[in-house]
Scaffold this motif. Sequence first.
Motif, mmCIF file in Angstrom:
data_model
loop_
_atom_site.group_PDB
_atom_site.id
_atom_site.type_symbol
_atom_site.label_atom_id
_atom_site.label_comp_id
_atom_site.label_asym_id
_atom_site.label_seq_id
_atom_site.Cartn_x
_atom_site.Cartn_y
_atom_site.Cartn_z
ATOM 1 N N SER A 22 1.535 -6.910 9.016
ATOM 2 C CA SER A 22 2.576 -6.079 8.399
ATOM 3 C C SER A 22 2.445 -6.015 6.890
ATOM 4 N N ALA A 23 1.612 -6.875 6.345
ATOM 5 C CA ALA A 23 1.505 -6.917 4.881
ATOM 6 C C ALA A 23 1.191 -5.563 4.255
ATOM 7 N N PRO A 24 0.194 -4.812 4.763
ATOM 8 C CA PRO A 24 -0.093 -3.513 4.133
ATOM 9 C C PRO A 24 1.118 -2.604 4.149
ATOM 10 N N TYR A 25 1.836 -2.628 5.273
ATOM 11 C CA TYR A 25 3.003 -1.752 5.370
ATOM 12 C C TYR A 25 4.072 -2.164 4.370
ATOM 13 N N LEU A 26 4.252 -3.497 4.289
ATOM 14 C CA LEU A 26 5.245 -3.979 3.326
ATOM 15 C C LEU A 26 4.867 -3.595 1.918
ATOM 16 N N LEU A 27 3.554 -3.648 1.653
ATOM 17 C CA LEU A 27 3.115 -3.366 0.296
ATOM 18 C C LEU A 27 3.315 -1.896 -0.067
ATOM 19 N N ILE A 28 3.101 -1.000 0.918
ATOM 20 C CA ILE A 28 3.285 0.411 0.555
ATOM 21 C C ILE A 28 4.713 0.889 0.799
ATOM 22 N N LEU A 29 5.534 -0.016 1.359
ATOM 23 C CA LEU A 29 6.913 0.395 1.662
ATOM 24 C C LEU A 29 7.659 0.980 0.447
ATOM 25 N N PRO A 30 7.582 0.303 -0.713
ATOM 26 C CA PRO A 30 8.310 0.874 -1.866
ATOM 27 C C PRO A 30 7.848 2.299 -2.180
ATOM 28 N N SER A 31 6.533 2.504 -2.128
ATOM 29 C CA SER A 31 6.021 3.849 -2.434
ATOM 30 C C SER A 31 6.528 4.853 -1.413
ATOM 31 N N ILE A 32 6.511 4.429 -0.122
ATOM 32 C CA ILE A 32 6.964 5.357 0.922
ATOM 33 C C ILE A 32 8.433 5.696 0.708
ATOM 34 N N LEU A 33 9.222 4.673 0.449
ATOM 35 C CA LEU A 33 10.653 4.925 0.219
ATOM 36 C C LEU A 33 10.849 5.857 -0.968
ATOM 37 N N PHE A 34 10.064 5.587 -2.016
ATOM 38 C CA PHE A 34 10.173 6.396 -3.222
ATOM 39 C C PHE A 34 9.808 7.852 -2.915
#
Lengths: 308, 410
Positions: A22-34
Amino acid sequence: MGVGGAVHRAKTPSNGKIGRASAPYLLILPSILFAFWIIGYPIYDMANMSVHAVNRFGKTAAFNDFANYQRLFSHQLFIGCLIRTLVWTVFVVGGTVLLSVPIALILNEKFFGRTLARIIIMLPWAVSLTMTGIVWRWSLNGQFGMVNATLANFGLQDTPVEWLATSTTAFPILIAIGILVSIPFTVTVILGGLSSLQADVFEAAKIDGASGWQRFRYLTLPLIRPFLNIVLVLNFIYVFNSFPLIWVMTQGDPANSTDILVTWLYKLAFRYGELGIASALSIVMFLILLALTIVYAALAMRNERSTA
Amino acid sequence: MYQTKKSRVISLLAGTAAIVFASTAAQAETIRVVLGYYSAATQGLFEGMAKDFMEKHPGDEVKIEVIQWDNLQQRLTTDIAGGTEPDIAMIGTRWLVDYVKNDIAEPMDLTPEFKASFIESFLSPSTFDGTMYGLPVAASARAMYYNKDLLAKAGVNEPPTNWDGVVDTARKIKALGTDAYGFALQGKEIETDAYWYYSLWTHGGELIKDGKSGVASPEAIKALTLYKSMIDEGLTEPDPSGLNRQDIERLFKQGRIGMILTGPWLRGQIKADAPTLNYALSPIPEGTTKATYGVTDTLMVFKSSKQKELAMKFLTETAFSPKWRIEFSTKEGFLPVMKEEAAAPVFADDPQLKAFTDMLPYARFAPPVANWEQMVDAVIAAVQKVYIGQAQPEAALKEAAATIDGLIQQ
């Protein structure tokens, strides 16, 4: 941090596995939310505005039972603008692709001056649509324009023609210029597709006796299909929403006969202050494009799967 | 190299400090003024007024921002929606009704003497229910420009005073067989409607009568039929729906138009672009009555402004002082709006300007109704349909009147 992570993983292997997945997803999560916020908020705001009473200064009042949509659909100009938008989009996108494929094929051949030819094809891209529109508007001016002057010099014209004075001449001209400005982008993408093709496949076909047309029809076309799909969808969206050319050249005149949805939308919002109807129209245009894109993407994918 | 870098850093710092300082310390005494762009002189004129005012009121600041007219309405709309509107704005007077209706414009409390210093007809468009919401800043009326040489060649020595005379003169110009056209007709873009109102009003028509649209009245149909018959007879330039105001004005400057109806700005353009053109001015041709189109722009104060008092002082003390009024109107080519201004030699002794000022008593203004821009476009669509032969005058105007009636009821 890397070391800490390693130690952590070593201690709890099961947790580490989940963490790693899940780490990659967590890492891009802020960008996705943004990204969702950047794209989603205006849509939400527009949708919200479209179901409320709005004054011309954008202050929203009470929910008004979809009155904006009712007024939009019953407006005498809506259907006309919608039909013209579809005609405009289909002709510009169709014409662009029909012209761009042969241009790209020619530019893909090796010949003397190819680089120069490529640059010439790409150059119009560097000019903004507004500038292109202004230049053409001047050229097509009935009394002072270059087009009439040229025609008169060759003795092809006795009295000046006002090209933009009626929709029978203005709209086809707008479509032709629309095609002209869409070609550079389209050719670039198709050219990219063509240069990725393997030469040996074509050589094998040639040895097997396939004609030039057969090679194009059964090899080139299916192989560049993904690129054509991209070009069709993107051009469809660009052209459907294309504002500057028509606005600069005719402003939808005469008598709204060259208005498409987006130019009418601009008038509604910024000239008439009808922000309620304008936001409803924006949502309708968004949904039309979304629906068409989804349908097209689904069709293209199914095609790809069936040929694969 | 290092020196320039260093000084750049210092000036950047100074700039930042100035911004921070200005936004904290000067907050109570700064007014922002947003203006429409008339010409290259606009910015300088208002900067001059601001400088004058700041000298009289040390510590206070007036910030001037000039914006293209095409974007002004959109810019102010976005500002108001976002709560960042300036203290004073210049607007087209016909927009004012929307500002008043939405409680955005501050009512103006003026002394009777100050009010009396204006030419009265210019105050009425910005007065609603007896209260004034703005001051007329730029005024123009329209008149007929005619090409003296062209008319003389066609055997006409006095300019026509009525529409029959215009048609007659245009026929004679057509008979010359040159590439000149008798009467200019504007067929697209801004003020295409106004070009037809000249005919409508002089035929005795009204834009709005008893709360209903008057654009389909018998007078209106007559007014449009006249223009259409002139197009069909070849008395105007061909295909008018392809020409906007600049296009017909350019034709006039080239000496290819006999008669054109337009505003005072064309004088300045002729002086600059076609100084040898032999032209003169006369009133708008009469049908059954005299009329011209009066247009004013307005300076208004925002209700949301925190410095209303200072803003009003800027207007009454400086912007509308005779000195600056004369300077503004002469440089921008507008008509005087104040009595003292009109009496000044530059205006009083200018015979050409007299053609415009003489028409002021007959001036009609755009009616103060909401949704005006939408009504304008309905009228433009109707006249365009007639000019290109897509509809008959009566049918096209009835359709426009129905649209306008719907907008009035809204």
